[in-house]
Enzyme design. Sequence first.
Site, short mmCIF file in Angstrom:
data_model
loop_
_atom_site.label_atom_id
_atom_site.label_comp_id
_atom_site.label_asym_id
_atom_site.label_seq_id
_atom_site.Cartn_x
_atom_site.Cartn_y
_atom_site.Cartn_z
N MET A 197 0.86 -1.18 0.00
CA MET A 197 0.00 0.00 0.00
C MET A 197 0.91 1.24 0.00
O MET A 197 1.85 1.24 0.78
CB MET A 197 -0.86 -0.03 1.28
CG MET A 197 -2.27 0.44 1.15
SD MET A 197 -2.38 2.21 1.51
CE MET A 197 -1.60 2.36 3.12
N PRO A 198 0.63 2.25 -0.79
CA PRO A 198 -0.41 2.38 -1.81
C PRO A 198 -0.14 1.57 -3.09
O PRO A 198 0.98 1.10 -3.33
CB PRO A 198 -0.36 3.88 -2.13
CG PRO A 198 0.37 4.53 -1.02
CD PRO A 198 1.34 3.50 -0.55
N TYR A 199 -1.22 1.50 -3.90
CA TYR A 199 -1.17 0.86 -5.21
C TYR A 199 -1.40 1.93 -6.27
O TYR A 199 -2.41 2.64 -6.23
CB TYR A 199 -2.26 -0.22 -5.31
CG TYR A 199 -2.08 -1.27 -4.27
CD1 TYR A 199 -1.25 -2.37 -4.49
CD2 TYR A 199 -2.68 -1.15 -3.02
CE1 TYR A 199 -1.04 -3.33 -3.50
CE2 TYR A 199 -2.47 -2.11 -2.02
CZ TYR A 199 -1.65 -3.19 -2.28
OH TYR A 199 -1.43 -4.13 -1.30
#
Lengths: 61, 61, 61, 61, 61, 61
Positions: free
Chosen positions: B1-3
Amino acid sequence: MPYVTVKMIEGRSEEQKRALVEKVTAAVSETTGAPTENITVFIEEMSKNHYAVGGVRASDK
Amino acid sequence: MPYVTVKMIEGRSEEQKRALVEKVTAAVSETTGAPTENITVFIEEMSKNHYAVGGVRASDK
Amino acid sequence: MPYVTVKMIEGRSEEQKRALVEKVTAAVSETTGAPTENITVFIEEMSKNHYAVGGVRASDK
Amino acid sequence: MPYVTVKMIEGRSEEQKRALVEKVTAAVSETTGAPTENITVFIEEMSKNHYAVGGVRASDK
Amino acid sequence: MPYVTVKMIEGRSEEQKRALVEKVTAAVSETTGAPTENITVFIEEMSKNHYAVGGVRASDK
Amino acid sequence: MPYVTVKMIEGRSEEQKRALVEKVTAAVSETTGAPTENITVFIEEMSKNHYAVGGVRASDK
């Protein structure tokens, strides 16, 4: 409904993909109560040069 | 995370894509505080006949 | 073009999000050659009960 | 804005795709009030072995 | 099939959204030949602080 | 990898969502051979006024 998208590196066999959509559909139906015929599955394949974790593409490892 | 997903017209070189995922990952890490190794980047390419602004495809201009 | 989507757990501040879109846009422009004004960034937030790694949701850890 | 994605099985002709983006753009503009030049359309094609309804892929029917 | 996603800034009325899905469905059916009942439309709304063009969020303009 | 997105109408309980991600993860692992800890699941909920089949929203039926 529901709509399921499975995104993965290319290279799985047709047998694997057939089993994947069958088993995922069953899992979604069992846990959400949605009838099997209402469940849609999309497979999205990506190539190794289009996927990176930690800033490095899978094709560059 | 994040993507992170970067969607763009096909045609960038491997050098450009390698730099893209590296620099974008650094920018996301710096501004969100997420460790670099937790950041994933996907590149999605589209062809000119599958992309339209103002109702006209890039391939028809 | 390009179009960038950043998907992450909710909770970043407005300051962080403002910096995120600014720095990511700069990174994409620098590495792809696209003019800054042509680059679009979408932020998508998810809650902890809608995100799972290894079959366990972030809200259940 | 808005951004429209049309996902469908591969095989439509260039004529059909050209008409699709034109008519969809007009429909979005008419109903949302957005100027035509601000509307973006992406076409995403999938192959029959990557699409399943009811747990069975279109390629297996 | 097809599946259509319309992504836009929040704030359209229910009347606009109702007309949007009706007109977009008709446009897709007319140009692809798909029967109306097979066409799915998803609306995705985003807030102004989650959308940026040129590195500046709509909420910061 | 793989990354799975399940898009559905809002309203499932936390128990259902917990079971959903657990069972879907197991199904993907079993059929693709990916280790469980590498599999990510995202749940995306939509409201009835943002989902239409056949040009009519679920909220209008």
